[in-house]
Design a protein around this motif. Structure first.
Motif, PDB file in Angstrom:
ATOM      1  N   ALA A 193     -27.827  21.503  22.903  1.00 20.87           N
ATOM      2  CA  ALA A 193     -27.627  20.200  23.550  1.00 20.87           C
ATOM      3  C   ALA A 193     -27.734  20.343  25.061  1.00 20.87           C
ATOM      4  O   ALA A 193     -27.469  21.416  25.622  1.00 20.87           O
ATOM      5  CB  ALA A 193     -26.259  19.648  23.166  1.00 20.87           C
ATOM      6  N   GLN A 194     -28.160  19.248  25.713  1.00 23.48           N
ATOM      7  CA  GLN A 194     -28.282  19.243  27.178  1.00 23.48           C
ATOM      8  C   GLN A 194     -27.681  17.961  27.748  1.00 23.48           C
ATOM      9  O   GLN A 194     -27.645  16.934  27.065  1.00 23.48           O
ATOM     10  CB  GLN A 194     -29.759  19.298  27.611  1.00 23.48           C
ATOM     11  N   PHE A 195     -27.252  18.084  28.978  1.00 25.86           N
ATOM     12  CA  PHE A 195     -26.729  16.927  29.716  1.00 25.86           C
ATOM     13  C   PHE A 195     -27.653  16.677  30.900  1.00 25.86           C
ATOM     14  O   PHE A 195     -28.048  17.616  31.601  1.00 25.86           O
ATOM     15  CB  PHE A 195     -25.319  17.236  30.220  1.00 25.86           C
ATOM     16  N   LYS A 196     -27.981  15.397  31.145  1.00 23.52           N
ATOM     17  CA  LYS A 196     -28.834  15.082  32.291  1.00 23.52           C
ATOM     18  C   LYS A 196     -28.326  13.815  32.972  1.00 23.52           C
ATOM     19  O   LYS A 196     -28.143  12.775  32.320  1.00 23.52           O
ATOM     20  CB  LYS A 196     -30.271  14.855  31.820  1.00 23.52           C
ATOM     21  N   LYS A 197     -28.092  13.937  34.276  1.00 19.56           N
ATOM     22  CA  LYS A 197     -27.667  12.747  35.031  1.00 19.56           C
ATOM     23  C   LYS A 197     -28.905  11.939  35.399  1.00 19.56           C
ATOM     24  O   LYS A 197     -29.874  12.496  35.925  1.00 19.56           O
ATOM     25  CB  LYS A 197     -26.924  13.194  36.296  1.00 19.56           C
ATOM     26  N   LEU A 198     -28.879  10.624  35.144  1.00 16.34           N
ATOM     27  CA  LEU A 198     -30.021   9.771  35.474  1.00 16.34           C
ATOM     28  C   LEU A 198     -29.787   9.043  36.791  1.00 16.34           C
ATOM     29  O   LEU A 198     -30.685   8.910  37.608  1.00 16.34           O
ATOM     30  CB  LEU A 198     -30.268   8.771  34.340  1.00 16.34           C
ATOM     31  N   SER A 199     -28.581   8.531  36.961  1.00 16.75           N
ATOM     32  CA  SER A 199     -28.166   7.946  38.245  1.00 16.75           C
ATOM     33  C   SER A 199     -26.641   7.927  38.216  1.00 16.75           C
ATOM     34  O   SER A 199     -26.042   8.429  37.263  1.00 16.75           O
ATOM     35  CB  SER A 199     -28.744   6.531  38.408  1.00 16.75           C
ATOM     36  N   SER A 200     -26.020   7.336  39.254  1.00 16.65           N
ATOM     37  CA  SER A 200     -24.562   7.332  39.275  1.00 16.65           C
ATOM     38  C   SER A 200     -24.013   6.609  38.033  1.00 16.65           C
ATOM     39  O   SER A 200     -24.384   5.465  37.757  1.00 16.65           O
ATOM     40  CB  SER A 200     -24.070   6.623  40.535  1.00 16.65           C
ATOM     41  N   ARG A 201     -23.176   7.289  37.289  1.00 15.92           N
ATOM     42  CA  ARG A 201     -22.543   6.770  36.074  1.00 15.92           C
ATOM     43  C   ARG A 201     -23.526   6.519  34.925  1.00 15.92           C
ATOM     44  O   ARG A 201     -23.162   5.858  33.945  1.00 15.92           O
ATOM     45  CB  ARG A 201     -21.764   5.474  36.361  1.00 15.92           C
ATOM     46  N   VAL A 202     -24.741   6.982  35.077  1.00 16.66           N
ATOM     47  CA  VAL A 202     -25.709   6.854  33.981  1.00 16.66           C
ATOM     48  C   VAL A 202     -26.197   8.271  33.651  1.00 16.66           C
ATOM     49  O   VAL A 202     -26.637   8.991  34.549  1.00 16.66           O
ATOM     50  CB  VAL A 202     -26.908   5.961  34.366  1.00 16.66           C
ATOM     51  N   PHE A 203     -26.072   8.664  32.393  1.00 19.81           N
ATOM     52  CA  PHE A 203     -26.497  10.013  32.016  1.00 19.81           C
ATOM     53  C   PHE A 203     -26.944  10.022  30.560  1.00 19.81           C
ATOM     54  O   PHE A 203     -26.718   9.057  29.822  1.00 19.81           O
ATOM     55  CB  PHE A 203     -25.366  11.030  32.252  1.00 19.81           C
ATOM     56  N   SER A 210     -30.144  12.011  20.620  1.00 21.75           N
ATOM     57  CA  SER A 210     -30.147  11.607  22.029  1.00 21.75           C
ATOM     58  C   SER A 210     -29.222  10.407  22.197  1.00 21.75           C
ATOM     59  O   SER A 210     -29.196   9.509  21.348  1.00 21.75           O
ATOM     60  CB  SER A 210     -31.576  11.221  22.440  1.00 21.75           C
ATOM     61  N   ARG A 211     -28.458  10.409  23.241  1.00 21.82           N
ATOM     62  CA  ARG A 211     -27.636   9.226  23.532  1.00 21.82           C
ATOM     63  C   ARG A 211     -27.558   9.030  25.040  1.00 21.82           C
ATOM     64  O   ARG A 211     -27.236   9.966  25.776  1.00 21.82           O
ATOM     65  CB  ARG A 211     -26.240   9.358  22.945  1.00 21.82           C
ATOM     66  N   LYS A 212     -27.889   7.805  25.443  1.00 23.65           N
ATOM     67  CA  LYS A 212     -27.840   7.474  26.867  1.00 23.65           C
ATOM     68  C   LYS A 212     -26.549   6.707  27.138  1.00 23.65           C
ATOM     69  O   LYS A 212     -26.178   5.813  26.363  1.00 23.65           O
ATOM     70  CB  LYS A 212     -29.051   6.614  27.231  1.00 23.65           C
ATOM     71  N   TYR A 213     -25.877   7.050  28.207  1.00 24.70           N
ATOM     72  CA  TYR A 213     -24.624   6.375  28.581  1.00 24.70           C
ATOM     73  C   TYR A 213     -24.816   5.671  29.918  1.00 24.70           C
ATOM     74  O   TYR A 213     -25.232   6.300  30.892  1.00 24.70           O
ATOM     75  CB  TYR A 213     -23.491   7.397  28.713  1.00 24.70           C
ATOM     76  N   ASP A 214     -24.505   4.391  29.927  1.00 24.43           N
ATOM     77  CA  ASP A 214     -24.502   3.645  31.184  1.00 24.43           C
ATOM     78  C   ASP A 214     -23.076   3.132  31.381  1.00 24.43           C
ATOM     79  O   ASP A 214     -22.673   2.148  30.761  1.00 24.43           O
ATOM     80  CB  ASP A 214     -25.502   2.484  31.099  1.00 24.43           C
TER      81      ASP A 214
END
Lengths: 406, 258
Positions: free
Chosen positions: A264-274, A332-336
């Motif tokens: 598994a990997q973690f990736k930050k997309l923007s502030s509070r979005v990953f 995959s799961r995106k969190y906003d």
């Protein structure tokens, strides 16, 4: 009246006044058993922000002169209106008020705990797990105030400990209590069997299914026309048969556990979005648990119901059917979380992200056929975790900083 | 003897007041109507019927005590009949006690009527299972109102009826909150000032909350230990408070210029 009589009367008053206090000292300890709730009154009347909640004037007067149960009934009708408008944060303080006015309203305890456990959510409908101990404490208070009634025990065991906390030993403990109560339902006995299977207590599970069948047979012998007992027998027999088949099949899994190449990997997309992505060579629809925990934070059991949670803590949990779903070997799961600053304040500096493939989270037949009862079918060179006794699961732990989220 | 005569007259006068009977008749009608309120509960209709019935009896009892208590002395003073009575061989304390006992006799009669109807209603709804236990509730309501009546009597000897109404109501509210004041006084998260305030309120006012025993009556499965002891101590305490308040009333009344 002469002075002598006057002085005598004053002396009598002076003697009687402390005597009333002495009597009151004797009354106070006994008084508790005449009060509706076992908890001290007045200590619990706060809303989610921990501000005091008071009854509106007309209700207060009503409650004062003794219409407690009637006022509780009217408030409960009002709750229904708020519930259908989605005003959950209004419903729960009212629930607190009703259980204070009439602690024998079992449905109010059950519904209140359900609201706290299920309906306090973020913009993505994820439950606020920080309130879970409050929901549990509310139901425990309901159980304490309503001894011998199965409903709150069943709700505590199934709705909270199993479906939310995935704490199967606690789930089984409370369901067993519910099963032992007078007027308990057949379904509780079946829930226990399922929970025992999930918890890897296979011999006990088998015994429980046989108990269910015996229970149904005994009732049918007394009353052959009992439709409930007939249904209980049919459902139990089917489940028992399927369990026996699984038991035979999964015994083979343990002999040849398969490496599922979990990662598994973690990736930050923007502030509070990953985004959290990963791989697992498991059947489609298998669920992966995702947990983000502020370092040092732990859900603690409450001694009594309170709203006073640590508002600065960050805790995100998606488990069971809410976990990330594997499709073609990937998840995959995106969190906003941009709208959820209250639920996830990210005030601490360090966090732990745990991504777990755990048989406990998976009830689907295909997933189970691969994982087994307790993960006996699971192997992995990198992430095999056997720290929970009797269970094999795969877990990747990633340590993150505040700057990784914000 | 003089006290008894005045009490009998006060009782007769109270019975002639139609408004009291309107209260009682309305209450009896409402108790009968409690059956229709039972939809407020899902499982136990009897819970609401018992709660509503006891609540109505307590509320109407309070209104009766307030109406009688605040007017007992003021009416006599307003009509100047008190001067005629006191010019006869009637001592002031005999007059005051006679008035008080007359009012309490009226209360007993009214409470008894309402209790009978209430018990009959519950018995009917409970498949003719006689629930005499509920009479414990009305007995305790009587002793609570005995104290409230003494408070009203005390204020009636030196205040106007309006002031008396508010003062007695205030004592009733604070006294009814005795369970809260005790809980708040011992709460861990209270400031010292608040604790002192609640402690004083708890000990300085009659603890009327003691007389609310509705919970075990409404929910018969509630387990109560040493029940008799509880009732006996509370009744003794009610009599003590009544004695204290009446003695103070007598002392004030004796000193009052007429």
């Amino acid at each position: 009246m002469n002075n002598k009589t006057r002085v005598l009367l004053i002396i009598i008053v002076v003697i009687l006044l402390p005597m009333t206090a002495i009597l009151q000292k004797n009354i106070d300890p006994q008084r508790a058993q005449f009060l509706p709730g076992k908890k001290g009154v007045g200590a619990l009347m706060t809303n989610v922000d921990n501000n005091p909640v008071v009854l509106p004037g007309q209700f207060m007067i009503g409650a004062l002169v003794g219409f407690r149960e009637v006022i509780a009934g009217i408030l409960w009708v009002k709750c229904d209106e708020f519930f259908h408008n989605g005003q959950y944060e209004t419903v729960v303080p009212l629930v607190r008020m009703i259980t204070w006015l009439d602690p024998h309203q079992i449905d109010v305890y059950c519904t209140g705990a359900w609201h706290i456990g299920y309906n306090f959510t973020d913009s993505g409908q994820r439950a606020d797990y920080r309130y879970m101990p409050a929901a549990i404490a509310l139901l425990k208070e309901g159980i304490q105030n309503n001894q011998g009634i199965y409903d709150p025990e069943q709700d505590l065991g199934f709705n909270l400990y199993q479906l939310k906390m995935y704490d199967l030993p606690q789930c089984i403990y409370w369901l067993r209590k519910a099963e032992a109560e007078k007027d308990s339902q057949y379904s509780i006995s079946r829930l226990i069997a399922h929970a025992l299977e999930k918890n890897g207590q296979l011999d006990e599970c088998e015994r429980q299914w046989r108990k269910c069948l015996k229970m149904a047979d005994e009732q049918l012998a007394r009353n052959p026309a009992d439709a409930g007992a007939r249904l209980h027998k049919e459902v139990s027999q089917r489940n028992y048969d399927e369990f026996l088949v699984r038991r035979t099949l999964y015994a083979d899994l343990a002999r040849q556990p398969a490496d599922v190449h979990f990662d598994a990997q973690f990736k930050k997309l923007s502030s509070r979005v990953f985004q959290i992505t990963g791989t697992a060579n498991v059947p489609d629809s298998t669920r992966v648990r995702i947990e983000i925990l502020q370092n040092g934070f732990k859900l603690k059991e409450l001694k009594g119901f309170t709203w006073a949670i640590d508002q600065d803590a960050t805790y995100l949990m998606e488990n069971g059917m809410h976990g990330a779903m594997v499709q073609k070997g990937k998840f995959s799961r995106k969190y906003d979380l941009t709208l959820d600053t209250k639920q996830y304040p990210f005030k601490a500096e360090n966090y732990t992200l745990k991504i777990t493939l755990d048989p406990v989270d998976n009830t689907g037949v295909e997933a189970r056929n691969k994982l087994g009862f307790t993960g006996e079918g699971l192997a992995d060179q990198m992430y095999l975790d056997t720290s929970v006794k009797g269970f094999r699961r795969l877990q990747k732990v990633i340590h993150l900083k505040r700057s990784d989220f914000i | 003897m003089t006290t008894f005569v005045i009490a009998r007259n006060t009782f007769g006068e109270a019975l002639r007041k139609r408004i009291l009977w309107i209260f009682v008749i309305m209450t009896i009608a409402l108790i009968a109507l409690t059956v229709s309120f039972s939809q407020f509960t899902f499982r136990e209709q009897l819970i609401v019927i018992r709660s509503l019935g006891l609540g109505l009896i307590a509320m109407v009892g309070l209104l009766i005590v307030l109406m009688l208590g605040i007017n007992l002395m003021s009416v006599e003073i307003e009509r100047r009949t008190i001067y005629t009575i006191l010019s006869k061989p009637v001592r002031r304390h005999e007059f005051l006690l006679g008035k008080f006992f007359g009012a309490m006799l009226t209360l007993i009669v009214n409470l008894s009527l309402m209790s009978l109807v209430f018990v009959a209603m519950v018995t009917w709804k409970n498949n003719w299972h006689l629930e005499l236990n509920l009479l414990k509730g009305t007995m305790m309501i009587f002793f609570e109102l005995l104290i409230v009546g003494s408070v009203a009597m005390l204020f009636s000897v030196f205040t106007t009826p309006v002031v008396n109404f508010f003062l007695t109501s205030a004592v009733f509210i604070v006294g009814s909150l005795s369970d809260y004041t005790q809980s708040m006084a011992s709460a861990e998260n209270q400031s010292i000032g608040a604790k002192i305030c609640y402690t004083v309120l708890h000990w300085a006012t009659p603890q009327l909350g003691n007389y609310n025993i509705q919970n075990p009556l409404i929910h018969p499965n509630a387990v109560i230990t040493s029940e008799l002891r509880y009732y006996v101590i509370n009744i003794i305490q009610a009599l003590m408070w009544t004695a204290i308040l009446l003695i103070i009333s007598v002392l004030v009344f004796e000193k009052r210029d007429m």
